[in-house]
Design a protein around this motif. Structure first.
Motif, short mmCIF file in Angstrom:
data_model
loop_
_atom_site.label_atom_id
_atom_site.label_comp_id
_atom_site.label_asym_id
_atom_site.label_seq_id
_atom_site.Cartn_x
_atom_site.Cartn_y
_atom_site.Cartn_z
N MET A 270 9.52 5.41 -2.18
CA MET A 270 10.94 5.10 -2.06
C MET A 270 11.17 4.24 -0.82
N ILE A 271 12.22 3.43 -0.88
CA ILE A 271 12.75 2.80 0.33
C ILE A 271 14.19 3.26 0.45
N LEU A 272 14.54 3.82 1.59
CA LEU A 272 15.89 4.30 1.82
C LEU A 272 16.49 3.50 2.97
N THR A 273 17.74 3.09 2.84
CA THR A 273 18.40 2.43 3.96
C THR A 273 19.60 3.26 4.40
N SER A 274 19.79 3.32 5.71
CA SER A 274 20.91 4.11 6.23
C SER A 274 21.41 3.57 7.56
N ASN A 275 22.70 3.67 7.74
CA ASN A 275 23.31 3.31 9.03
C ASN A 275 23.44 4.54 9.92
N ASP B 1 0.83 -1.21 0.00
CA ASP B 1 0.00 0.00 0.00
C ASP B 1 0.87 1.26 0.00
N PHE B 2 2.06 1.17 0.59
CA PHE B 2 2.92 2.36 0.64
C PHE B 2 3.32 2.81 -0.77
N ILE B 3 3.32 1.88 -1.71
CA ILE B 3 3.66 2.26 -3.09
C ILE B 3 2.50 3.06 -3.70
N GLU B 4 1.29 2.58 -3.49
CA GLU B 4 0.11 3.32 -4.00
C GLU B 4 0.07 4.72 -3.42
N ARG B 5 0.46 4.82 -2.14
CA ARG B 5 0.38 6.12 -1.47
C ARG B 5 1.61 6.99 -1.70
N GLY B 6 2.58 6.49 -2.41
CA GLY B 6 3.79 7.27 -2.69
C GLY B 6 4.58 7.62 -1.45
N GLU B 7 4.60 6.69 -0.48
CA GLU B 7 5.28 6.97 0.79
C GLU B 7 6.76 6.61 0.73
N VAL B 8 7.47 7.10 1.76
CA VAL B 8 8.90 6.83 1.87
C VAL B 8 9.12 5.92 3.09
#
Ligand code: ADP
Length: 189
Positions: free
Chosen positions: A135-140, A34-41
């Motif tokens: 988007m999916i962002l990964t960070s340390n 659902d996060f893709i439909e909603r354009g979430e990060v």
């Protein structure tokens, strides 16, 4: 020629019992897409080896299975592409390329320093995608450290303003899966 059997990173292949700080149900919910439909990060945060890339890729695999267009690269690769595109006068085309994907996965934020020009170009990408594409962002690194990561507190604040507006933040606190055979080296595990 050696065969290249890269084990696929999937949700099924993720051992949630190894990472008790991570709420499995939140990942399963994200896999509904659902996060893709909603354009979430979606932000996956945590120390190295805690499975951020694995989970980001696994969610990308789910999206591809659902027929979505997905693109994945490290932040360094994305910035490199943007820098080249700008130099060749093709920045708008490159931004359209990224934005044709309904999910953009940007991995490894925080490992390599970002040049001032690179931070500016990344901001243009984020801005062009704002409220339009997931988007999916990964960070340390925590958000408070983004000024250091992007070498500029003003750009970092503008980035975070957009990237935290419609955002899901998942923080993983735990030991590195890569070091699991060396538990004597891992404190409190
Ligand atoms: P990060 O992106 O947090 O640095 P990765 O996702 O790259 O970590 O994980 C490092 C390696 O360990 C990868 O091969 C990944 O598939 C594996 N891994 C990490 N956590 C788990 C887990 N909980 N279950 C199964 N494999 C895992």
């Amino acid at each position: 020629k050696t065969s290249r059997l890269v084990p696929m990173k999937t949700i099924e292949g993720f051992d949630f019992s190894f990472q008790p700080s991570l709420d499995r149900s939140r990942i399963i919910a994200l896999a509904q897409l659902d996060f893709i439909e909603r354009g979430e990060v979606v932000h996956l945060l945590g120390p190295p080896g805690t499975g951020k890339s694995h989970l980001a890729t696994a969610l990308g695999v789910e999206a591809v299975r659902a027929g979505k267009r997905v693109y994945r690269a490290s932040l360094a690769e994305v910035i490199d592409m943007l820098v080249r595109a700008e130099r060749d006068g093709r920045l708008p085309e490159r931004l359209r390329f990224f934005n044709r994907n309904s999910l953009l996965i940007i991995d490894e934020i925080g490992y390599l320093p970002v040049t001032p020009g690179g931070a500016n170009l990344f901001f243009q990408l984020v801005n062009s995608r704002y409220e339009k594409g997931a988007m999916i962002l990964t960070s340390n690194r925590g958000f408070a450290e983004w000024g250091d990561v992007f070498g500029d507190p003003v750009v970092a604040t503008a980035l975070l303003d957009r990237l935290l507006h419609h955002a899901i933040v998942i923080q993983i606190e735990g030991a590195s899966y890569r070091l699991r055979a060396h538990t004597d080296l891992i404190p409190e595990h």
